[in-house]
Scaffold this motif. Structure first.
Motif, mmCIF file in Angstrom:
data_model
loop_
_atom_site.group_PDB
_atom_site.id
_atom_site.type_symbol
_atom_site.label_atom_id
_atom_site.label_comp_id
_atom_site.label_asym_id
_atom_site.label_seq_id
_atom_site.Cartn_x
_atom_site.Cartn_y
_atom_site.Cartn_z
ATOM 1 N N MET A 173 0.835 -1.213 0.000
ATOM 2 C CA MET A 173 0.000 0.000 0.000
ATOM 3 C C MET A 173 0.864 1.256 0.000
ATOM 4 S SD MET A 173 -3.281 1.024 0.770
ATOM 5 C CE MET A 173 -3.273 2.411 -0.340
ATOM 6 N N LEU A 174 1.848 1.261 0.939
ATOM 7 C CA LEU A 174 2.680 2.452 1.106
ATOM 8 C C LEU A 174 4.137 2.028 1.309
ATOM 9 C CD1 LEU A 174 2.851 5.553 1.795
ATOM 10 C CD2 LEU A 174 2.431 4.900 4.169
ATOM 11 N N THR A 175 5.027 2.658 0.553
ATOM 12 C CA THR A 175 6.451 2.343 0.673
ATOM 13 C C THR A 175 7.279 3.620 0.806
ATOM 14 O OG1 THR A 175 6.130 0.414 -0.773
ATOM 15 C CG2 THR A 175 8.406 1.142 -0.404
ATOM 16 N N LEU A 186 3.911 12.443 7.223
ATOM 17 C CA LEU A 186 2.537 12.368 6.706
ATOM 18 C C LEU A 186 2.347 13.313 5.520
ATOM 19 C CD1 LEU A 186 0.354 12.157 9.956
ATOM 20 C CD2 LEU A 186 1.255 10.300 8.571
ATOM 21 N N LYS A 187 3.009 14.484 5.567
ATOM 22 C CA LYS A 187 2.873 15.449 4.462
ATOM 23 C C LYS A 187 3.489 14.921 3.172
ATOM 24 C CE LYS A 187 2.628 19.612 7.282
ATOM 25 N NZ LYS A 187 3.453 20.652 7.933
ATOM 26 N N LEU A 188 4.509 14.066 3.292
ATOM 27 C CA LEU A 188 5.096 13.475 2.084
ATOM 28 C C LEU A 188 4.113 12.490 1.448
ATOM 29 C CD1 LEU A 188 8.768 12.801 3.261
ATOM 30 C CD2 LEU A 188 7.934 14.674 1.840
ATOM 31 N N ILE A 189 3.337 11.790 2.277
ATOM 32 C CA ILE A 189 2.361 10.829 1.751
ATOM 33 C C ILE A 189 1.211 11.564 1.072
ATOM 34 C CG2 ILE A 189 0.790 8.919 2.301
ATOM 35 C CD1 ILE A 189 2.508 8.492 4.870
ATOM 36 N N SER A 190 0.777 12.669 1.694
ATOM 37 C CA SER A 190 -0.381 13.384 1.155
ATOM 38 C C SER A 190 0.018 14.439 0.131
ATOM 39 C CB SER A 190 -1.207 13.991 2.284
ATOM 40 O OG SER A 190 -0.376 14.687 3.177
ATOM 41 N N ILE A 246 2.805 4.883 -3.399
ATOM 42 C CA ILE A 246 1.487 4.437 -2.953
ATOM 43 C C ILE A 246 0.982 3.456 -4.003
ATOM 44 C CG2 ILE A 246 -0.899 5.099 -2.459
ATOM 45 C CD1 ILE A 246 0.078 7.701 -1.368
ATOM 46 N N ASN A 247 0.666 2.241 -3.582
ATOM 47 C CA ASN A 247 0.269 1.179 -4.523
ATOM 48 C C ASN A 247 1.247 1.077 -5.686
ATOM 49 O OD1 ASN A 247 -1.986 0.286 -3.100
ATOM 50 N ND2 ASN A 247 -3.230 1.947 -3.929
ATOM 51 N N ASN A 248 2.524 1.119 -5.353
ATOM 52 C CA ASN A 248 3.602 0.976 -6.325
ATOM 53 C C ASN A 248 3.725 2.135 -7.314
ATOM 54 O OD1 ASN A 248 4.683 -1.475 -5.351
ATOM 55 N ND2 ASN A 248 2.975 -2.576 -6.301
ATOM 56 N N VAL A 249 2.994 3.214 -7.087
ATOM 57 C CA VAL A 249 3.150 4.405 -7.921
ATOM 58 C C VAL A 249 4.093 5.360 -7.205
ATOM 59 C CG1 VAL A 249 1.990 6.396 -8.955
ATOM 60 C CG2 VAL A 249 0.844 4.163 -8.900
ATOM 61 N N ARG A 296 -4.875 12.114 -3.802
ATOM 62 C CA ARG A 296 -5.411 12.510 -2.486
ATOM 63 C C ARG A 296 -6.773 11.898 -2.213
ATOM 64 N NH1 ARG A 296 -3.719 18.497 -2.461
ATOM 65 N NH2 ARG A 296 -1.519 18.338 -1.899
ATOM 66 N N ARG A 297 -7.526 11.627 -3.271
ATOM 67 C CA ARG A 297 -8.857 11.043 -3.116
ATOM 68 C C ARG A 297 -8.790 9.684 -2.429
ATOM 69 N NH1 ARG A 297 -12.145 11.549 -8.553
ATOM 70 N NH2 ARG A 297 -11.773 13.732 -8.071
ATOM 71 N N ASP A 298 -7.648 9.012 -2.569
ATOM 72 C CA ASP A 298 -7.478 7.684 -1.971
ATOM 73 C C ASP A 298 -6.941 7.743 -0.546
ATOM 74 O OD1 ASP A 298 -8.459 6.252 -4.043
ATOM 75 O OD2 ASP A 298 -6.510 5.840 -4.966
ATOM 76 N N ILE A 299 -6.751 8.960 -0.022
ATOM 77 C CA ILE A 299 -6.181 9.106 1.317
ATOM 78 C C ILE A 299 -7.131 9.940 2.169
ATOM 79 C CG2 ILE A 299 -4.173 9.877 2.643
ATOM 80 C CD1 ILE A 299 -2.588 9.903 0.018
#
Ligand code: ADP
Ligand code: ADP
Length: 227
Positions: A1-3, A45-49, A61-64, A78-81
């Protein structure tokens, strides 16, 4: 999911907020992100979003690889988070319904489908009876649950929370954590940043610990009896 793969983040001026961070969060996994104030939790968290970009390393996120995301694609990622903040950032002059509906309105939902989804989200956080209330008439814990309902109304596969219990007493904090557990139990991945060590240690979930931007622990925290 997240790497996270060797991710570093320096802020302008050269301050290193994150230093070569690597971890994976599996689909359907729930974990805590802990560490003292200033350790780098919010930055992570800001790097993920996609609010901040890494200085080096890769976030996927999901290998993207988020580096490959163009500015115009950011809203789709962002819609997926679902993101939950400490101060829940509710629109105080709008009803609970309107606050929770906001992400759906942005996506173009209307009518029955929107109402159905808002009610489903409020039901999951136990606030269906407050749908017509203004946020200021709710308690702190209830306001936080409205924030959670708003974050999950799009049914995102990943939930991020930044100090979601920061303003709540221990009993209400536990209630909020149970809400997160309930979402995790239906397959949502959850990452919760908090400096509340005792709460984290009691809950027995994987815990990522940051100290001055470095990852110093990844596993269960030892629970120490308070003095
Ligand atoms: P935490 O969430 O664990 O309290 P943060 O990620 O907010 O930590 O901050 C980590 C460090 O990065 C802190 O020392 C903070 O002052 C610094 N920092 C955070 N945001 C910025 C910014 N926009 N510009 C410069 N320094 C920042
Ligand atoms: P807490 O002890 O958790 O802070 P409160 O005492 O603020 O909770 O609120 C307890 C209950 O009373 C909540 O269900 C809240 O919705 C309701 N309530 C609080 N203030 C108002 C108000 N001004 N008007 C209507 N209901 C209120």
């Amino acid at each position: 999911m997240l790497t996270f793969d060797q991710v570093s983040k320096s802020y302008p001026g050269g301050f290193i907020a994150l230093d070569r961070i690597s971890f994976e969060l599996a689909k359907g996994e729930m974990a805590f992100l802990t560490g003292h104030s200033g350790a780098g939790k919010s930055t992570l968290l800001k790097l993920i979003s996609l609010i901040e970009r890494p200085t080096s390393g890769r976030v996927l996120i999901n290998n993207v690889d988020l580096k490959r995301i163009r500015r115009s694609q950011v809203p789709f990622i962002r819609r997926d988070i679902g993101i939950i903040f400490q101060n829940h950032r509710l629109l105080m002059e709008h009803t609970v319904f309107d606050n929770v509906a906001l992400p759906l309105v942005i996506e173009g939902f209307t009518g029955k489908e929107m109402v159905k989804r808002v009610h489903a989200a409020l039901d999951k956080v136990g606030l269906l009876d407050k749908v017509r209330c203004l946020p200021e008439t709710l308690s702190g814990g209830e306001q936080q649950r409205v924030g959670i309902a708003r974050a999950v109304v799009n049914k995102p596969p990943l939930l991020l929370a930044d100090e979601p219990t920061g303003n709540l007493d221990p009993e209400l904090s536990k209630d909020i954590m149970r809400v997160f557990e309930a979402f995790n139990q239906v397959g949502v991945s959850v990452l919760i940043a908090t400096h509340d060590h005792s709460l984290v240690a009691r809950m027995r979930y994987r815990t990522l610990t940051l100290k001055q931007g470095k990852m110093i622990n990844d596993g269960l925290l030892q629970y120490e009896e308070p003095l």
